[in-house]
Structures are given as structure tokens and as C-alpha cells.
Write a protein that holds these residues in place. Structure first.
Motif, PDB file in Angstrom:
ATOM      1  N   ALA A  26       0.826  -1.210   0.000  1.00 11.06           N
ATOM      2  CA  ALA A  26       0.000   0.000   0.000  1.00 11.06           C
ATOM      3  C   ALA A  26       0.863   1.265   0.000  1.00 11.06           C
ATOM      4  N   SER A  79      -0.902   4.483  -1.322  1.00 13.85           N
ATOM      5  CA  SER A  79      -2.147   4.423  -0.546  1.00 13.85           C
ATOM      6  C   SER A  79      -1.811   4.469   0.942  1.00 13.85           C
ATOM      7  N   THR A  93      -4.569   3.670   3.534  1.00 17.88           N
ATOM      8  CA  THR A  93      -4.814   2.227   3.648  1.00 17.88           C
ATOM      9  C   THR A  93      -3.727   1.565   4.490  1.00 17.88           C
TER      10      THR A  93
END
Length: 151
Positions: free
Chosen positions: A109, A114, A117
Motif C-alpha cells: 500500500a 495508498s 490504507t
């Protein structure tokens, strides 16, 4: 013009993945599990590093990105499988294996950018390792404490 060395963003991501893996690592080490202090951060930075290394090849290509992530998922399953032990009539190490898999997801991630996340994965994994064993009466941590106090 040649390729430039712009390693600071990569270093920042790798350090972030390392930092998010450390609480999980600390928990597993604290409870003397099979994977120790070096394992979890290495899994996180390796997963992040694979994504970053493939960046020039996969940029803008969702299918290529999916193949890299699929390979990481498979690799994490393989590493996690090595943490699972069958002893007599019981299976041990499944939480450590799942933690390794989650740590690989954290690094992946971060590598994909991300960050939200990755933070949620880290927090939920750590919470699960810390809170849920205590909810289970006679859980593994309770048995270990009882054994140590009877010595």
C-alpha cells in the motif's frame, strides 16, 4: 539525458513502511513468536521496494500493476506458510503468518501511494494482535503466564 538519482522520495516511503510495520513486529517479538524484530520491517520494505522498483515499467498500466501485486500476495503466502508449525495435535503460528501477510500489504500500500490504507492496516493489525488474545479466556498469552508463574 541520463536517469537521475532521486532517492529521497523512495527512502521516505521505505521508512514509512518500516515505521508502520514496527508495532506489529514489536508485538510478535514481545510474545516470542517465530518471526522476530527484523522480519516484519523487512517484509514491509521489500513489498514497498518491489512496487517502487517496478514503477517505471508499470506506470499507467493497471494490468501490470495487478501482476506485481499478485506476485507479492503469493510471496507473502509462501513466507507466512513458513511461520506455521504443526506440533502434536495443534497448529501454531497462524497469527504470525497472517501478520506477515498484513505487513506485506502495508508495504504494498505504501509503495502504491495508498498511505491511508497502510495506516489503517497497521492499526487494525496491531489492535487485533493486542486486544483479541485478551478477550479469549484461557488464551495463548494466559497459558504462557500460568506456565511461567508455576515454575
Amino acid at each position: 539525458m541520463g536517469a537521475s538519482l532521486d532517492f529521497l522520495p523512495h527512502l521516505g516511503s521505505l521508512l514509512f513502511a518500516y515505521a508502520l510495520a514496527f508495532p506489529i513486529d514489536w508485538d510478535r517479538e514481545r510474545h516470542e513468536r517465530s518471526a522476530g524484530l527484523r522480519t516484519f520491517p523487512l517484509v514491509a520494505i521489500a513489498s514497498c521496494g518491489f512496487i517502487q522498483a517496478a514503477e517505471p515499467l508499470i506506470q499507467g498500466n493497471a494490468e501490470a500493476t495487478a501482476r506485481i501485486v499478485e506476485g507479492l500476495i503469493t510471496g507473502m503466502g509462501f513466507i507466512g506458510g513458513g511461520a506455521i508449525l504443526v506440533v502434536r495435535n495443534s497448529v501454531r503460528g497462524t497469527a504470525t503468518a497472517a501478520s506477515l501477510w498484513a505487513t506485506g500489504a502495508i508495504g504494498t500500500a505504501v509503495g502504491l501511494g495508498s498511505y491511508d490504507t497502510a495506516i489503517v492496516l497497521s492499526l487494525v493489525t496491531f489492535f487485533t494482535l493486542r486486544a483479541l488474545p485478551n478477550l479469549k479466556e484461557g488464551g495463548e498469552d494466559d497459558r504462557r503466564s500460568a506456565e511461567e508463574s508455576s515454575r
